[in-house]
Motif scaffolding. Structure first.
Motif, short mmCIF file in Angstrom:
data_model
loop_
_atom_site.label_atom_id
_atom_site.label_comp_id
_atom_site.label_asym_id
_atom_site.label_seq_id
_atom_site.Cartn_x
_atom_site.Cartn_y
_atom_site.Cartn_z
N THR A 5 0.81 -1.22 0.00
CA THR A 5 0.00 0.00 0.00
C THR A 5 0.84 1.27 0.00
OG1 THR A 5 -0.13 -0.13 2.43
CG2 THR A 5 -1.92 -1.13 1.16
N PHE A 6 2.09 1.19 0.47
CA PHE A 6 2.89 2.41 0.52
C PHE A 6 3.48 2.79 -0.85
CE2 PHE A 6 5.77 -1.07 1.81
CZ PHE A 6 6.79 -0.91 0.88
N LYS A 7 3.31 1.93 -1.85
CA LYS A 7 3.75 2.24 -3.21
C LYS A 7 2.56 2.69 -4.06
CE LYS A 7 6.73 -0.08 -5.47
NZ LYS A 7 7.47 -1.13 -6.21
N THR A 8 2.83 3.63 -4.95
CA THR A 8 1.75 4.15 -5.79
C THR A 8 1.52 3.30 -7.03
OG1 THR A 8 3.32 5.62 -6.92
CG2 THR A 8 2.15 6.50 -5.00
N ARG A 9 2.51 2.49 -7.42
CA ARG A 9 2.35 1.63 -8.59
C ARG A 9 3.32 0.46 -8.51
NH1 ARG A 9 5.10 5.40 -13.37
NH2 ARG A 9 7.16 5.56 -12.41
N ASP B 163 1.30 -4.36 -12.35
CA ASP B 163 0.84 -4.06 -11.00
C ASP B 163 1.49 -4.92 -9.93
OD1 ASP B 163 -0.29 -6.46 -11.65
OD2 ASP B 163 -2.38 -5.86 -11.29
N LEU B 164 2.59 -5.62 -10.28
CA LEU B 164 3.31 -6.41 -9.29
C LEU B 164 4.64 -5.74 -8.93
CD1 LEU B 164 2.73 -10.01 -10.72
CD2 LEU B 164 1.58 -8.94 -8.77
#
Length: 253
Positions: free
Chosen positions: A158-162, A178-179
């Motif tokens: 969740t702390f990454k935007t992509r 998205d991985l």
């Protein structure tokens, strides 16, 4: 079920051949300055920060030994002498440790490039020193490398935007998706050998190889943490300590 190959001793010979082809070397990236972890890393290199009762890097060394790895290269820069003194020659894990000292920080790609003489010509396992994952490294060491790299991918936190990369149904990689790259991989030295020494990250080299169809991957849904901040370090330490306490209680019952 009866297997005529095993009955004639051929199965064991084939297994011995497969074992002989497995990687016996690995590299742990441990040269970073850990700026996001300050003040914890002002006097301690991030790989020596403790989670679950032991330094983060020791979790990696134990899993590498269990996977049949014999030689581990660790790159050093920030507070590198502390790592050398803490880990020694690796004998306590049944490993032989080699150190690649960087006069200046070389980033991931440049750090691997400098360490290639210690890694040899065969594929090797690569582990980011600032992640924790319960992935069974035996699966990675036994994976037949088709191309230049095989990456272990996880759900994007969740702390990454992509995400970093994508994965097709056939196991081939896409340069976007998205991985998230877990920091665990199996690499061919050829991925980096033709690049000049210097400061550069690994990711652009992987993306170039992906465009050439030379990278495969797999998705792992188990426990994984990017130990990038003091908050995530404390959360992981709490999780591991709670798991260990629960296991001890079960043994006492």
């Amino acid at each position: 079920m009866f297997n005529p190959e095993i009955a004639h001793g051929q199965g064991s010979h084939r297994q011995d051949s497969l074992l002989a082809d497995q990687p016996r070397r690995a590299m742990i990236l441990a040269a970073g300055q850990g700026t996001r972890m300050r003040p914890l890393t002002l006097k301690t290199p991030k790989p020596l920060l403790s989670v679950g009762g032991k330094p983060l890097i020791e979790w990696h060394l134990e899993r590498l030994a269990a996977a049949g790895i014999q030689d581990v290269v660790i790159n050093l820069y920030y507070l590198g002498e502390q790592l050398r003194q803490a880990l020694g020659n690796g004998e306590r894990w049944g490993l032989t440790l080699h150190y690649s000292e960087e006069a200046c920080l070389l980033e991931t790609g440049g750090g691997i490039r400098q360490a290639l003489p210690l890694l040899g010509d065969a594929p090797f396992l690569l582990i980011n020193g600032d992640v924790w994952c319960d992935f069974d490294l035996r699966q990675l060491s036994q994976h037949p490398l088709k191309g230049l790299a095989h990456l272990i991918l996880v759900d994007t936190p969740t702390f990454k935007t992509r995400g970093d990369f994508g994965l097709t149904s056939t196991g081939s990689m896409t340069a976007t998706g998205d991985l998230t790259f877990s920091g665990l991989s199996l690499l061919s030295p050829s991925l980096i050998a033709d690049h000049a020494p210097g400061y550069y990250p690994l990711a652009p080299l992987l993306r170039e190889a992906i465009q050439q169809g030379q990278v495969t991957g797999e998705h792992y849904a188990g426990r994984w943490t990017d130990v990038g901040t003091p908050e995530r370090l404390h959360a992981l330490d709490h999780e591991l300590t709670s798991m260990q306490r629960h296991e001890h209680l079960q043994l006492d019952v």
